[in-house]
Design a protein around this motif. Sequence first.
Motif, PDB file in Angstrom:
ATOM      1  N   ALA A 217       8.123  -0.742   5.380  1.00  0.00           N
ATOM      2  CA  ALA A 217       8.406   0.593   4.837  1.00  0.00           C
ATOM      3  C   ALA A 217       8.027   0.665   3.360  1.00  0.00           C
ATOM      4  O   ALA A 217       7.491   1.676   2.893  1.00  0.00           O
ATOM      5  CB  ALA A 217       9.886   0.937   5.027  1.00  0.00           C
ATOM      6  N   ALA A 218       8.271  -0.418   2.614  1.00  0.00           N
ATOM      7  CA  ALA A 218       7.879  -0.439   1.201  1.00  0.00           C
ATOM      8  C   ALA A 218       6.360  -0.406   1.069  1.00  0.00           C
ATOM      9  O   ALA A 218       5.827   0.249   0.164  1.00  0.00           O
ATOM     10  CB  ALA A 218       8.451  -1.681   0.515  1.00  0.00           C
ATOM     11  N   TYR A 219       5.657  -1.082   1.974  1.00  0.00           N
ATOM     12  CA  TYR A 219       4.190  -1.026   1.988  1.00  0.00           C
ATOM     13  C   TYR A 219       3.738   0.427   2.174  1.00  0.00           C
ATOM     14  O   TYR A 219       2.890   0.924   1.433  1.00  0.00           O
ATOM     15  CB  TYR A 219       3.650  -1.923   3.104  1.00  0.00           C
ATOM     16  CG  TYR A 219       2.203  -1.702   3.425  1.00  0.00           C
ATOM     17  CD1 TYR A 219       1.200  -2.298   2.664  1.00  0.00           C
ATOM     18  CD2 TYR A 219       1.829  -0.895   4.491  1.00  0.00           C
ATOM     19  CE1 TYR A 219      -0.138  -2.085   2.952  1.00  0.00           C
ATOM     20  CE2 TYR A 219       0.497  -0.678   4.789  1.00  0.00           C
ATOM     21  CZ  TYR A 219      -0.482  -1.271   4.021  1.00  0.00           C
ATOM     22  OH  TYR A 219      -1.802  -1.047   4.313  1.00  0.00           O
TER      23      TYR A 219
ATOM     24  N   ASP B  41      -4.289  -3.094  -0.292  1.00  0.00           N
ATOM     25  CA  ASP B  41      -4.627  -2.229   0.839  1.00  0.00           C
ATOM     26  C   ASP B  41      -4.067  -2.723   2.176  1.00  0.00           C
ATOM     27  O   ASP B  41      -3.819  -1.917   3.070  1.00  0.00           O
ATOM     28  CB  ASP B  41      -6.140  -2.077   0.966  1.00  0.00           C
ATOM     29  CG  ASP B  41      -6.719  -1.221  -0.153  1.00  0.00           C
ATOM     30  OD1 ASP B  41      -5.955  -0.481  -0.804  1.00  0.00           O
ATOM     31  OD2 ASP B  41      -7.941  -1.309  -0.376  1.00  0.00           O
ATOM     32  N   ASP B  42      -3.887  -4.022   2.313  1.00  0.00           N
ATOM     33  CA  ASP B  42      -3.482  -4.574   3.611  1.00  0.00           C
ATOM     34  C   ASP B  42      -2.172  -5.330   3.611  1.00  0.00           C
ATOM     35  O   ASP B  42      -1.733  -5.776   4.673  1.00  0.00           O
ATOM     36  CB  ASP B  42      -4.583  -5.515   4.131  1.00  0.00           C
ATOM     37  CG  ASP B  42      -5.860  -4.772   4.446  1.00  0.00           C
ATOM     38  OD1 ASP B  42      -5.787  -3.726   5.118  1.00  0.00           O
ATOM     39  OD2 ASP B  42      -6.926  -5.228   3.990  1.00  0.00           O
ATOM     40  N   SER B  43      -1.540  -5.506   2.464  1.00  0.00           N
ATOM     41  CA  SER B  43      -0.340  -6.341   2.460  1.00  0.00           C
ATOM     42  C   SER B  43       0.614  -5.978   1.335  1.00  0.00           C
ATOM     43  O   SER B  43       0.259  -5.250   0.400  1.00  0.00           O
ATOM     44  CB  SER B  43      -0.733  -7.815   2.348  1.00  0.00           C
ATOM     45  OG  SER B  43      -1.319  -8.081   1.100  1.00  0.00           O
TER      46      SER B  43
ATOM     47  N   LEU C 227       1.761  -8.277   6.353  1.00  0.00           N
ATOM     48  CA  LEU C 227       0.311  -8.162   6.394  1.00  0.00           C
ATOM     49  C   LEU C 227      -0.069  -7.245   7.547  1.00  0.00           C
ATOM     50  O   LEU C 227       0.267  -7.524   8.708  1.00  0.00           O
ATOM     51  CB  LEU C 227      -0.332  -9.538   6.590  1.00  0.00           C
ATOM     52  CG  LEU C 227      -1.839  -9.559   6.823  1.00  0.00           C
ATOM     53  CD1 LEU C 227      -2.585  -9.044   5.596  1.00  0.00           C
ATOM     54  CD2 LEU C 227      -2.287 -10.968   7.180  1.00  0.00           C
ATOM     55  N   ARG C 228      -0.754  -6.166   7.233  1.00  0.00           N
ATOM     56  CA  ARG C 228      -1.179  -5.209   8.261  1.00  0.00           C
ATOM     57  C   ARG C 228      -2.305  -5.843   9.070  1.00  0.00           C
ATOM     58  O   ARG C 228      -3.334  -6.229   8.536  1.00  0.00           O
ATOM     59  CB  ARG C 228      -1.652  -3.923   7.596  1.00  0.00           C
ATOM     60  CG  ARG C 228      -2.146  -2.875   8.577  1.00  0.00           C
ATOM     61  CD  ARG C 228      -2.580  -1.652   7.863  1.00  0.00           C
ATOM     62  NE  ARG C 228      -3.731  -1.974   7.015  1.00  0.00           N
ATOM     63  CZ  ARG C 228      -4.498  -1.079   6.437  1.00  0.00           C
ATOM     64  NH1 ARG C 228      -4.228   0.196   6.565  1.00  0.00           N
ATOM     65  NH2 ARG C 228      -5.519  -1.440   5.696  1.00  0.00           N
TER      66      ARG C 228
END
Length: 154
Positions: A63-65, A27-29, A106-107
Amino acid sequence: MIDWPIAELLPHAGNMILLDGVLRFDDDSLEACATVRPGGPFNDPDGSLPAWAGVELMAQAIAAYAGCRARREGVPIAMGFLLGTRKYSCNVERFPAGSRLTLRALRSLEDESGMGVFECHISGDGLQAEARLNVYRPPNAGDYLAHVQETPHD
């Protein structure tokens, strides 16, 4: 490794895709891998990538995330924009040809308007780079681009 082909996760095509694949996603990385291959659009004549290209590698990891999230949610891949970077540091002047790189994104912030901030890292054999990237993914990139093109610039 995630089985989704990288070309289906990015709004890039051909030799503009610098990543090999996604290793992990949550969800975040995201963790991705890339191999420095000669002959790409950013390569030096000796096949290496200049250190500044690390920012593009990081942006593609983000972008891949976004592509993994879109695929998981069953929505189309959307175009996003790199707005800028803060504190990019790299311990080498170039990534040598053949280098195998691991990228992590990491978002740390994302809001409903599409603005986001990611902490990004690149590591490899003796290589380290890191930065904080600011990105924007408008709800409708086509409308956004049309508006930007119509807006007078001084």
